[in-house]
Structures are given as structure tokens and as C-alpha cells.
Design an enzyme around this catalytic site. Structure first.
Site, PDB file in Angstrom:
ATOM      1  N   ASP A 173       0.870  -1.175   0.000  1.00 37.32           N
ATOM      2  CA  ASP A 173       0.000   0.000   0.000  1.00 37.32           C
ATOM      3  C   ASP A 173       0.907   1.225   0.000  1.00 37.32           C
ATOM      4  OD1 ASP A 173      -1.736   2.096   0.486  1.00 37.32           O
ATOM      5  OD2 ASP A 173      -2.832   1.079   2.088  1.00 37.32           O
ATOM      6  N   TYR A 233      -6.636  14.324  -9.675  1.00 31.26           N
ATOM      7  CA  TYR A 233      -5.826  13.440 -10.508  1.00 31.26           C
ATOM      8  C   TYR A 233      -4.871  14.247 -11.385  1.00 31.26           C
ATOM      9  CZ  TYR A 233      -4.777   9.633 -13.794  1.00 31.26           C
ATOM     10  OH  TYR A 233      -4.142   8.692 -14.570  1.00 31.26           O
TER      11      TYR A 233
END
Length: 256
Positions: A70, A159
Site C-alpha cells: 500500500d 488526478y
């Protein structure tokens, strides 16, 4: 990396880690490395996906190990680095391909959506690059950016910001890590992946717009990105660093 007269585009004999390598572009890159003779650890947060990826890599003859990662968790990346090195030896290639995208306008985006996109797509690249570079004596780091770093995309503010940051990290770390470690980015355009596929499949008007604007008159497959990654990771690219290479079929006007 020292100068070389070997211009062969191959990663044979190299050890690679692909973060975000169990689907989409990352998976295609991991498999391309393995087909070309590299040993590869392909990782993501999903235990099932990591196990499946390891089986695919072994079927191609690559040495590997199954370890999740992660990128929001520094300790998780440190564990990945140790286990990958224990399994393969010193890592020569790192690919940062983990990604998420929150779809919301600037007026509707929550702090949680913003922070998740930035943490995974941008801070994750920082953490992984820092951790792996400390243990790499030579090699190549490849960041997966996006043409969205330079495009106005509605409902993609976090993003787009994150990918612009990836381009900046790429150039700055290339300066920091030269001459031994090269750092480059690949900025794909519209690629048929799990993330982009539903929009491209379900919105006929949007797909028609993409095809019409793209000189190649279509979207790409992840395999059409993986060849560039093999080149950038190979000794043939020994004088290439700090570059952001767009792969968009000519969609961005600056690339035609």
C-alpha cells in the site's frame, strides 16, 4: 549508470519491482519484463491479485515473490523492498504505477477524495522512489504519469494535480539520483484499462470524440505502453533521464 556501447533493448537478467503491477498498464509492463528475461515482483494492495500476478510471472519463467504493498503506508513499501531484494537480489528497476482517480468537480470534491488521489498518485511515488533509491546502486525508475498532467480534464482536479506533480518529481529526482539511477516517466493517453475502460465502452459520444481527435483514430492497449517501459529500463536508454514521454496516439496537440 556508466556509458555503454550495448544498445540492445532488453531487460534480460535484471530484477524489477512493479508497484500497481496487478492490472492495467502496470500488469502489462510486469509481463513484458518477464517475457524479456527479467525477474519481477508485481504488487498491489490485493492479496488475491498479487498471488495471481506471481503465478503469471512464474509461468513466464521469472523468479518472483508474492507481497502486497500500500503506497500510502511507508512501512508497507519498506517491507516490499526488503522482501523483493531477498527474493531476487538487488533491484535494478522500479516502476511506480499505482493509481486512483476521484471523479468530482472542484466545487463538489471532498477533502478525502483530494487527499486519496494525492496520497496514492503523488506521495506514493515519492515514498517508493525514496525507499528503493536508497538501496539501488544502479538502475532505472519509471513513473507512470498521464497526459492529464497537461490536459484540462473536467471532474479530475485531484488526478490532474497529482500527475503534474509526478512529472515534477520525475525531473527533480532524475537530477538528484544521476548519474547512477535514471528516472523517467511515461504519460499515457487513452488506454483501454480497468480504470478507463467503462467510460470508453459505455459513453459512445465520448468514445467518438476520442477516436476523432486522435490521429491514430483509436485508443491503445496496455501492451502498447509496455514496450516503452522495456526501453527505458534497458541499457539502451543509458543517456535518457528526466524525460516525460507521452504515449497518446497524437491526442495532445503538442505531440503531433
Amino acid at each position: 549508470m556508466t556509458a555503454t556501447n550495448d544498445c540492445e533493448v532488453t531487460v534480460e537478467g535484471k530484477n524489477a519491482v512493479v508497484i500497481g503491477g496487478t492490472r492495467g498498464i502496470g500488469r502489462a509492463i510486469a509481463l513484458a519484463f518477464a517475457r524479456d528475461g527479467a525477474d519481477v515482483v508485481s504488487t498491489s494492495r490485493s492479496e488475491d491479485a498479487v498471488a495471481e500476478a506471481a503465478a503469471e510471472l512464474r509461468d513466464l519463467g521469472a523468479e518472483t515473490t508474492a507481497v502486497t504493498c500500500d503506497v500510502r503506508d511507508r512501512e508497507s513499501i519498506e517491507t516490499l523492498q526488503r522482501e523483493a531484494e531477498d527474493a531476487l537480489g538487488e533491484i535494478d528497476i522500479l516502476v511506480n504505477s499505482a493509481g486512483v482517480v476521484a471523479q468530482a468537480s472542484i466545487t463538489e470534491m471532498t477533502d478525502e477524495q483530494w487527499e486519496t488521489d494525492i496520497d496514492v498518485c503523488l506521495s506514493g511515488v515519492f515514498r517508493a522512489t525514496q525507499i528503493f533509491a536508497r538501496e539501488m546502486s544502479d538502475g532505472s525508475i519509471i513513473n507512470i504519469s498521464s497526459m492529464s498532467a497537461d490536459q484540462a480534464r473536467e471532474e479530475r482536479v485531484a488526478y490532474c494535480a497529482a500527475k503534474s506533480g509526478v512529472n515534477g518529481i520525475t525531473r527533480a529526482t532524475a537530477a538528484d539520483l544521476a548519474p547512477d539511477i535514471r528516472v523517467n516517466a511515461i504519460a499515457p493517453g487513452f488506454i483501454k484499462t480497468e480504470m478507463a475502460g467503462p467510460k470508453l465502452d459505455d459513453d459512445a459520444e465520448f468514445r467518438a470524440h476520442v477516436d476523432e481527435r486522435t490521429p491514430m483514430e483509436r485508443v491503445a492497449t496496455p501492451d502498447e505502453v509496455s514496450g516503452l517501459a522495456v526501453y527505458l529500463a534497458s541499457d539502451a536508454a543509458s543517456f535518457t533521464t528526466g524525460e516525460v514521454v507521452t504515449v497518446d496516439g497524437g491526442f495532445n496537440p503538442s505531440s503531433v
